[in-house]
Scaffold this active site. Structure first.
Site, PDB file in Angstrom:
ATOM      1  N   SER A   1       0.813  -1.217   0.000  1.00  0.00           N
ATOM      2  CA  SER A   1       0.000   0.000   0.000  1.00  0.00           C
ATOM      3  C   SER A   1       0.842   1.260   0.000  1.00  0.00           C
ATOM      4  O   SER A   1       0.306   2.361   0.009  1.00  0.00           O
ATOM      5  CB  SER A   1      -0.914   0.002   1.233  1.00  0.00           C
ATOM      6  OG  SER A   1      -0.139  -0.124   2.413  1.00  0.00           O
TER       7      SER A   1
ATOM      8  N   ASN B   1      -3.470   6.001   0.042  1.00  0.00           N
ATOM      9  CA  ASN B   1      -2.842   6.167   1.357  1.00  0.00           C
ATOM     10  C   ASN B   1      -2.109   7.489   1.516  1.00  0.00           C
ATOM     11  O   ASN B   1      -1.921   7.960   2.639  1.00  0.00           O
ATOM     12  CB  ASN B   1      -1.907   4.993   1.645  1.00  0.00           C
ATOM     13  CG  ASN B   1      -2.684   3.793   2.146  1.00  0.00           C
ATOM     14  OD1 ASN B   1      -3.696   3.930   2.818  1.00  0.00           O
ATOM     15  ND2 ASN B   1      -2.231   2.602   1.799  1.00  0.00           N
TER      16      ASN B   1
ATOM     17  N   HIS C   1      -2.664  -2.995  -5.705  1.00  0.00           N
ATOM     18  CA  HIS C   1      -3.077  -2.710  -4.338  1.00  0.00           C
ATOM     19  C   HIS C   1      -4.586  -2.829  -4.200  1.00  0.00           C
ATOM     20  O   HIS C   1      -5.345  -1.981  -4.680  1.00  0.00           O
ATOM     21  CB  HIS C   1      -2.607  -1.308  -3.923  1.00  0.00           C
ATOM     22  CG  HIS C   1      -3.045  -0.921  -2.554  1.00  0.00           C
ATOM     23  ND1 HIS C   1      -3.350   0.386  -2.212  1.00  0.00           N
ATOM     24  CD2 HIS C   1      -3.235  -1.656  -1.420  1.00  0.00           C
ATOM     25  CE1 HIS C   1      -3.701   0.430  -0.945  1.00  0.00           C
ATOM     26  NE2 HIS C   1      -3.649  -0.789  -0.448  1.00  0.00           N
TER      27      HIS C   1
ATOM     28  N   GLU D   1      -5.742  -0.198  -6.969  1.00  0.00           N
ATOM     29  CA  GLU D   1      -4.719   0.730  -7.452  1.00  0.00           C
ATOM     30  C   GLU D   1      -3.648  -0.075  -8.184  1.00  0.00           C
ATOM     31  O   GLU D   1      -3.133  -1.050  -7.632  1.00  0.00           O
ATOM     32  CB  GLU D   1      -4.031   1.441  -6.283  1.00  0.00           C
ATOM     33  CG  GLU D   1      -4.720   2.639  -5.739  1.00  0.00           C
ATOM     34  CD  GLU D   1      -3.889   3.312  -4.648  1.00  0.00           C
ATOM     35  OE1 GLU D   1      -3.777   4.538  -4.677  1.00  0.00           O
ATOM     36  OE2 GLU D   1      -3.371   2.613  -3.748  1.00  0.00           O
TER      37      GLU D   1
END
Length: 286
Positions: free
Chosen positions: A117, A188, A138, A150
């Site tokens: 991540s 993130n 991800h 992602e």
């Protein structure tokens, strides 16, 4: 992609393996912890049954998916995989070691994908002799439910690898967003500073944890507040990502809140441990 390997039998790995099996692939799920494999097998079975009971796919699809899953602790069993997706601990050195081992075992055409991540795909790729076939994939937690994936291209990731990985994510029923290989990627890089700021608000006494979460949940129309979300993600995971963001982007604003660090030091890692910001342990009956 007919054969998919998933490494790591935790919540993320089990969820990714379930998606792969439901999509029609033969799946190897690998973990050195036999107990983790047993738990993954039970959790996948229960999850598939829930999807069937809700009518999201029929019983035959569910039964076939479960039959396509194989469990192992031996990396050699991944030799036939067309893609291997790692979902292990968020630690760059551990992931690099795994990719170096996989590079020697899997077939030359296989793609090595990381569910990281936050960690650089470019750096992970340097541990292999196939950097053009290394990519970030991800998934959000829990993978069978969350719609987003992602995809992150490293400096040398080829168009063929990107296109094949994107096609696979879409086969899983996911919506794909693409990020350049910068620390934290998209989700993130935005989410973790919000969670960190929520910890600072709690740390400095701005409000109670309940009011911080209620304020963000009701005021910004989020399904849960940032502190509760951190508990679900895992406070150790949040701390690790913030450290990657601070080191990779060189900005003090990503420095983890001391309260978050203290909770992790105390073993208060969130829902998976029964206690984090909130206490999830059942009170003993009197």
């Amino acid at each position: 992609m007919k054969v998919i390997g998933v490494i790591g039998a935790g919540q993320m790995g089990a969820g990714i393996a379930q998606l792969a099996a439901v999509s029609g692939a033969d799946v190897w799920i690998l973990d050195k912890d036999v107990g983790a494999l047993k738990n993954a097998k039970m959790s996948i079975y229960d999850s598939v049954q829930r999807f069937v009971s809700k009518g999201q796919f029929d019983k035959e699809v569910g039964n076939n998916a479960i039959a396509r899953l194989q469990y192992t602790s031996n990396l050699e069993d991944l030799r036939s995989a067309d893609i291997v997706i790692e979902a292990i601990v968020e630690n760059e050195d551990v992931k690099k070691k795994l990719f170096a081992e996989l590079d020697k075992i899997v077939k030359g055409s296989a793609i090595l994908a990381s569910n990281t991540s936050s960690i650089s795909i470019t750096r992970l790729a340097t541990s292999t002799n196939r950097p053009h076939q290394v990519i970030g994939m991800h998934f959000m937690n829990p993978p069978p439910i969350m719609k987003l994936v992602e995809i992150i291209r490293g400096a040398d990731t080829s168009d063929e690898t990107f296109n094949a990985t994107k096609k696979l994510a879409e086969r899983f029923g996911k919506i794909v967003v693409c990020s350049k290989d910068y620390s934290g990627f998209i989700v993130n890089r935005i989410l973790m500073p919000m969670i960190n700021e929520a910890f600072h608000a709690l740390y400095t006494g701005v409000a109670t944890k309940e009011d911080i979460d209620a304020g963000m949940k009701l005021g910004t129309n989020q399904p849960m507040g940032p502190l509760q979300l951190a508990d679900f993600i895992g406070l150790d995971v949040c701390l690790s990502i913030l450290k990657v963001l601070q080191a990779g982007l060189g900005d003090i604003k990503y420095a983890p809140c001391p309260l978050l660090v203290q909770y992790v030091d105390a073993g208060r890692l969130g829902k998976k441990r029964g206690i984090g910001v909130y206490n999830y342990r059942k009170s003993p009956k009197l």
